[in-house]
Scaffold this active site. Sequence first.
Site, PDB file in Angstrom:
ATOM      1  N   CYS A   2       0.849  -1.178   0.000  1.00 50.38           N
ATOM      2  CA  CYS A   2       0.000   0.000   0.000  1.00 50.38           C
ATOM      3  C   CYS A   2       0.898   1.247   0.000  1.00 50.38           C
ATOM      4  CB  CYS A   2      -0.949   0.099   1.193  1.00 50.38           C
ATOM      5  SG  CYS A   2      -2.093  -1.260   1.309  1.00 50.38           S
ATOM      6  N   TRP A  73      -2.759  -2.600  -1.683  1.00 48.05           N
ATOM      7  CA  TRP A  73      -2.432  -4.016  -1.869  1.00 48.05           C
ATOM      8  C   TRP A  73      -3.258  -4.730  -0.814  1.00 48.05           C
ATOM      9  CZ3 TRP A  73      -0.139  -8.023   0.986  1.00 48.05           C
ATOM     10  CH2 TRP A  73       0.259  -9.137   0.229  1.00 48.05           C
ATOM     11  N   GLY A 100      -0.354  -1.119   6.336  1.00 42.72           N
ATOM     12  CA  GLY A 100       0.055  -2.019   7.416  1.00 42.72           C
ATOM     13  C   GLY A 100      -1.135  -2.836   7.878  1.00 42.72           C
ATOM     14  N   GLU A 468      17.067 -17.693  -8.273  1.00 48.19           N
ATOM     15  CA  GLU A 468      16.646 -16.324  -8.591  1.00 48.19           C
ATOM     16  C   GLU A 468      16.014 -16.268  -9.990  1.00 48.19           C
ATOM     17  OE1 GLU A 468      16.011 -13.572  -7.469  1.00 48.19           O
ATOM     18  OE2 GLU A 468      16.207 -12.171  -9.145  1.00 48.19           O
ATOM     19  N   LYS A 472      12.367 -14.712 -10.973  1.00 44.84           N
ATOM     20  CA  LYS A 472      12.162 -13.662 -11.992  1.00 44.84           C
ATOM     21  C   LYS A 472      11.120 -14.100 -13.010  1.00 44.84           C
ATOM     22  CE  LYS A 472      13.294 -10.897 -10.711  1.00 44.84           C
ATOM     23  NZ  LYS A 472      13.960 -10.724  -9.455  1.00 44.84           N
ATOM     24  N   GLU A 475       7.452 -14.470 -11.359  1.00 46.27           N
ATOM     25  CA  GLU A 475       6.726 -13.280 -10.922  1.00 46.27           C
ATOM     26  C   GLU A 475       6.259 -12.393 -12.069  1.00 46.27           C
ATOM     27  OE1 GLU A 475       8.748 -10.422  -8.365  1.00 46.27           O
ATOM     28  OE2 GLU A 475      10.632 -10.836  -9.368  1.00 46.27           O
ATOM     29  N   HIS A 491      18.108 -36.742  -8.159  1.00 47.66           N
ATOM     30  CA  HIS A 491      17.494 -37.158  -6.897  1.00 47.66           C
ATOM     31  C   HIS A 491      16.002 -36.845  -6.870  1.00 47.66           C
ATOM     32  CE1 HIS A 491      21.468 -38.073  -5.411  1.00 47.66           C
ATOM     33  NE2 HIS A 491      21.866 -36.872  -5.802  1.00 47.66           N
ATOM     34  N   LYS A 585       5.860  -4.046  -4.457  1.00 45.03           N
ATOM     35  CA  LYS A 585       7.302  -3.850  -4.406  1.00 45.03           C
ATOM     36  C   LYS A 585       7.847  -3.937  -2.993  1.00 45.03           C
ATOM     37  CE  LYS A 585      11.323  -2.657  -6.126  1.00 45.03           C
ATOM     38  NZ  LYS A 585      12.042  -3.769  -6.761  1.00 45.03           N
TER      39      LYS A 585
HETATM   40  O1  M6R Z   1      13.126  -4.673  -0.554  1.00 42.91           O
HETATM   41  P1  M6R Z   1      13.680  -6.030  -0.314  1.00 42.91           P
HETATM   42  O2  M6R Z   1      14.955  -6.298  -1.054  1.00 42.91           O
HETATM   43  O3  M6R Z   1      13.816  -6.372   1.146  1.00 42.91           O
HETATM   44  O4  M6R Z   1      12.581  -7.022  -0.918  1.00 42.91           O
HETATM   45  C1  M6R Z   1      12.711  -8.403  -0.794  1.00 42.91           C
HETATM   46  C2  M6R Z   1      11.773  -9.139  -1.713  1.00 42.91           C
HETATM   47  O5  M6R Z   1      10.441  -8.800  -1.433  1.00 42.91           O
HETATM   48  C3  M6R Z   1      12.053  -8.841  -3.185  1.00 42.91           C
HETATM   49  O6  M6R Z   1      13.375  -9.121  -3.509  1.00 42.91           O
HETATM   50  C4  M6R Z   1      11.117  -9.688  -4.085  1.00 42.91           C
HETATM   51  O7  M6R Z   1      11.420 -11.034  -3.961  1.00 42.91           O
HETATM   52  C5  M6R Z   1      11.236  -9.226  -5.534  1.00 42.91           C
HETATM   53  N1  M6R Z   1       9.951  -8.884  -6.040  1.00 42.91           N
HETATM   54  C6  M6R Z   1      11.750 -10.253  -6.466  1.00 42.91           C
HETATM   55  O8  M6R Z   1      11.984  -9.716  -7.723  1.00 42.91           O
END
Ligand code: M6R
Length: 590
Positions: A2, A73, A100, A468, A472, A475, A491, A585
Amino acid sequence: MCGIFGYVGAKNNAGQLVVKGLKNLEYRGYDSWGVACKVGETAVVEKDIGKISSVDESQFSEECGMAIAHTRWATHGGVTPANAHPHLNASGTIAVVHNGIIENYQTLRDDLKTKGYAFKSETDTEVIPYMIEEEMKATDDFASAVRNACSKFDGRYGILAFHTESNTLVATRTGSPLIVGVGEEGYFIASDIPAFMEHTKVVQYLDDGEMLVTDGKSILFTDLETGQEHPKREIEITWSVEQAQKGEYAHFMLKEIMEQKDSIARAVNQDEQQIQVIADAIKNARGTFIIGCGTAHKACMAAEYFFSVVAEKHINVTSAGEFKVHHHFLKPESLLIVVSQSGETADSLEAMKIARGKGAKVLAITNAEGSTIDREADYTLLINAGPERAVASTKALTGQMAVLMLIAHTMVDKLHEGKTLLLETVSMINDMLNPRYVEHIESLAEEIQNTEDLYIIGKSWNYPMALESAIKIQEVSYIHAEGFAASELKHGPLALIEERTPCIALLGNDEVTPDIISNTIELKARGARTIGIAPENNEAFDEWIKVPDAGAAQAIVNIIPIQVFAYFLAVKRGMDPDMPRNLAKSVTVK
Ligand code: M6R
């Protein structure tokens, strides 16, 4: 999660101003939007489901010197107009936006219902205006009523509220960020700086457990509990409005991927004395832990390999949300490294709190100067990536890994060697990211866009990069992607492979290369369509994406073509890579 933004001051188009500014915080949530403008002695509210970027702000009153707005959100209650903020009390005199969670809202709601309050939404937020109204029975002072109401809330929140009969805007914070922009014509209070950057670059931070009250001419920061005044410093931010905009690019994600040739160089350009102090702190610590969430957690996993290979030092990696169960290993001599782009991630903040509770020191590696993680850490290294707006983290990851690699080198007195390695890597990335290279990856994405499953394998520091890669791709394209340690295939995961299942292998030019080539051949033998991301081609690959040989920095290089690939998979499949469904984000809830 949010975004909230409020303004009070001499400008008379506050509603338009906050909606326009909030469009820059849409990355924090895009389920619904809403605004409350104080017009005369009434609160005029507009709200709806959908993205704030689709709202034409010119529709809002030009007779308004104070307004609050929200981009949501959803946590409590579905995506409906009734659940959109702002929320008002029944008479419409108190308007509130909130980021929050009020954890005890159910108890408060039940209690308020017995007092005759009727709820219109399913949100936790709606208790706030009613609780303030209850407190106003004992005091005429709106700010005092907000303070008293907050003393009854459990949880983490940032709140902006106004009363239609007063010209003051009140903000409180326990956990969710709020930053004040100090302008010549008033005060701007937002979850993040881009909301008000076109108006001012001078900021003040509201800390946890604080409250502020402003009428647009002056501002007072106090302790939320005691009311005692807290003096504040003004800080000038260094990045520009342009850095926070898309410019010529169709999406922030692509812009941020392409920026990496510069952003990694900025991350490497650290104060050498400061890096040395941190390297010594890690060397002297009795137990070093490193935590992060999502992509930042993968940077932590890569760091475990950097520290082991480069500095022969073992560090303990945990996802921040899992850290709680390991707290008994912490001692006052321990060190916790917290990696976070936003510096506001709730799980990372909680881990930090646990470590500090045990007397351990905390090192923050973050992109957000002035964020809670930055301010509460004993040491901070900023990665200086500039604003990262796409939900998918790209340039922050490579900046984090560059800083961690530099620390590993410094621990064995090889700071300059590390710097040279990383700057050479930057130059190789610059050459790599040319239009033909990007087109090659785009055409591969075109071919693979309709796959249902996709697997990525890696070994050593390419293993966290395989994980990772999966994040990517998942998401932004919503394709089922999974990363594995290459040696784990036989395995279990090998059973998933069918004819032409795309499988990406991440390789360097090092001692594990023969192993991962064998694993790729095993995949090919089961019918997989193999794609090698490697410095050299090999008959194990059906397709080859060439990357430069970056030695110990290979992980930093190898993730970049995957970012480009994920971006194009999303675009080809008609998704918005900057705003993936269900995500936001900045994850400020646990
Ligand atoms: O702001 P932060 O680096 O603490 O955020 C951590 C994760 O929420 C963030 O990396 C998330 O996994 C990304 N959307 C992935 O691309």
